[in-house]
Design a protein around this motif. Structure first.
Motif, PDB file in Angstrom:
ATOM      1  N   TYR A   1       0.819  -1.222   0.000  1.00 22.58           N
ATOM      2  CA  TYR A   1       0.000   0.000   0.000  1.00 22.58           C
ATOM      3  C   TYR A   1       0.852   1.271   0.000  1.00 22.58           C
ATOM      4  O   TYR A   1       0.311   2.370  -0.140  1.00 22.58           O
ATOM      5  N   ALA A   2       2.147   1.173   0.197  1.00 19.69           N
ATOM      6  CA  ALA A   2       2.972   2.376   0.363  1.00 19.69           C
ATOM      7  C   ALA A   2       3.080   3.182  -0.925  1.00 19.69           C
ATOM      8  O   ALA A   2       3.048   2.638  -2.026  1.00 19.69           O
ATOM      9  N   ASP A   3       3.187   4.487  -0.766  1.00 24.26           N
ATOM     10  CA  ASP A   3       3.541   5.385  -1.859  1.00 24.26           C
ATOM     11  C   ASP A   3       4.575   6.360  -1.294  1.00 24.26           C
ATOM     12  O   ASP A   3       4.767   6.418  -0.078  1.00 24.26           O
ATOM     13  N   PRO A   4       5.267   7.110  -2.154  1.00 20.17           N
ATOM     14  CA  PRO A   4       6.365   7.942  -1.630  1.00 20.17           C
ATOM     15  C   PRO A   4       5.944   8.936  -0.538  1.00 20.17           C
ATOM     16  O   PRO A   4       6.694   9.158   0.412  1.00 20.17           O
ATOM     17  N   ARG A   5       4.758   9.521  -0.654  1.00 21.26           N
ATOM     18  CA  ARG A   5       4.333  10.448   0.398  1.00 21.26           C
ATOM     19  C   ARG A   5       4.085   9.707   1.706  1.00 21.26           C
ATOM     20  O   ARG A   5       4.499  10.157   2.777  1.00 21.26           O
TER      21      ARG A   5
ATOM     22  N   LEU B   1       5.379   0.463  -7.315  1.00 21.56           N
ATOM     23  CA  LEU B   1       5.986   1.658  -6.735  1.00 21.56           C
ATOM     24  C   LEU B   1       7.226   1.348  -5.896  1.00 21.56           C
ATOM     25  O   LEU B   1       7.766   2.248  -5.230  1.00 21.56           O
TER      26      LEU B   1
END
Lengths: 314, 314
Positions: free
Chosen positions: A182-186, A215
């Protein structure tokens, strides 16, 4: 070496595929990876053999790997019983996962947060009872920290409290794990800031990212910029297609090392030697799909790895 | 809308596969993409039909697409003759590639840098002769700017000089294109700084990245942080497997939009509608592999796209 790549293929990769890799092939993998410059390998997990027969020989692999000079031999344990076996085998690093989602923790381990934290405290006592030179590094890993497929997002306050609780229970370090992809850079920047704010920068250095939604390497970049220096990855993305049931979707060691070296960030790993390890493991697991782009595309013409760069442009 | 996604699948994707998509299917793709919120589409290329029969109907697609309200209709041209056709069809944006590697330029287009720059000047004259309201936006795109498979790295001074020459020849904008998939996040930052330094920040807003070595989205992140706001990508990564001969290895629109929206950066594109476009194009190109992770993995539980975010955490 600027960053530490922790190769988790022999544990996370192999537990995600159904076939059982022969012990000799695992040893050959660990030997070849270490020879390519990999300095930390999660070689297995001390769980009951009936649950994960793929990892039933973890003790033997640890006993073999600890003889390799300069290699940190890491293992995953679900509880204090597993930690006892890990210590007996001589593992250098022990990771205990604590799922930030209590629903997930109950569904997967049948344990509440309180029960997992009790296991952490028991493991700390086992370690404290050892002579200083024999004490393994003890990491509590916050799994599902970027969200859970059952609960969705986890409240910040709960994440901070669990990180503090792991340190209070005696962990040396708190790891972050994007179990669900579920991670994204933000989100990566936010969670690192949150957990470092709770337990201090020095206690949060590593992250276990998945590539479930493509990602993975963007999330590595965000983690690097936020100050992390340890990255888990799996050779060939082993564990397979990230959207298949049970597959891990680990980020691919080959592409990760390529990105870092291309950026002038030294991993200590030789890319051509790493591609040879990929071929070795691919042959041992013939028919199992391997992922990653760089091994097929090859290195750019005139490619200069980080170790060779002198005064590279910023 | 915080960033502009320029969908290049109908041009870059289709030119990389051998089969010819029927004109009606192309129109349906463009219509559906625009309905999903895509506001710029590179619909084709004005090259001789014998060279790229896949794009022989570009004039008809442009004539169709310019009727869609709010859509910027972009095309690629190799020379002034192509630009004439593009202008006649009513294209809103014309891109002329200039390969930073003169070896590559000679091998692919049989033209020196000087000859390509003469074409650029001719195109500028064609545009200047039009009434103001009919003048297309004119981009000169620096291809192989991150290195060439024939020459390797291109000297900084040469890149800066070519960027200046494109602006001197009358381009409105200089684009950056990682034709060979050699870019990495550090190189992205370096090249953006270099070219912006040569021609000004406002003249360098867009980048065309490939995913040949798996670094596509990490390179997007680096580009975003360096101030770029326009990103080319291809639905389903169409054009295929990035290491197959002739394949483009474009970054996948679906994963790109997912990353940006997850980060709270608005693309104006609805992800579920975009997945429907993918199914439409997949059906029209049955048997052609589509790439990307997010459509298969699905959106995270409780996913909130950028448009819906109020005061999101930084």
């Amino acid at each position: 070496m600027d960053v530490l790549i922790s190769e988790v293929g022999p544990r996370d990769g192999l537990q995600s595929i159904s076939r059982i890799m022969p012990t000799a092939a695992k040893k050959a993998w660990v030997d070849a990876a270490a020879a390519a410059g990999v300095t930390e390998i999660e070689v297995g997990s001390f769980v009951p053999a009936k649950l994960l027969p793929q990892l039933a020989d973890t003790g033997e692999i640890v006993a073999h790997a600890v003889n390799i000079p300069g290699l940190t031999v890491a293992v995953l344990v679900p509880n204090a019983r597993g930690a006892e076996a890990a210590i007996a085998a001589g593992a250098h690093k022990i990771t205990l996962p604590l799922s930030c989602s209590e629903t997930h923790s109950l569904a997967n381990l049948r344990r509440t947060h309180g029960q997992v934290l009790e296991e952490a405290a028991s493991i700390s006592r086992l370690i404290a009872a050892l002579p200083v030179e024999r004490r393994p590094h003890f990491e509590g890993s916050l799994s599902t920290v970027f969200g859970c497929t059952l609960e969705g997002a986890i409240p910040d306050a709960q994440i901070a409290r669990l990180a503090e609780s792991l340190m209070a229970a005696g962990c040396d370090e708190v790891g972050l794990a994007d179990t669900t992809g579920y991670a994204d850079p933000r989100a990566v920047r936010h969670i690192i800031k949150l957990v470092r704010g709770a337990v201090g920068d020095a206690a949060v250095m590593g992250i276990h990212l998945h590539n479930t939604r493509g990602l993975g390497l963007a999330n590595v970049l965000a983690s690097l910029e936020a100050g992390l220096t340890t990255f888990d990855s799996s050779l060939g993305g082993l564990g397979g297609c990230p959207f298949a049931p049970g597959a891990s979707g680990n980020i691919v060691t080959e592409d990760l090392v390529y990105m870092l070296e291309a950026m002038g960030i030294s991993t200590g790993i030789d890319l051509e030697a790493l591609f040879a390890v990929r071929r070795l493991v691919g042959a041992a697991l013939e028919g199992e799909p391997l992922y990653g782009f760089t091994p097929e595309a090859g290195l750019p013409l005139g490619f200069v790895p980080a170790n060779s760069v002198q005064g590279a442009s910023a």
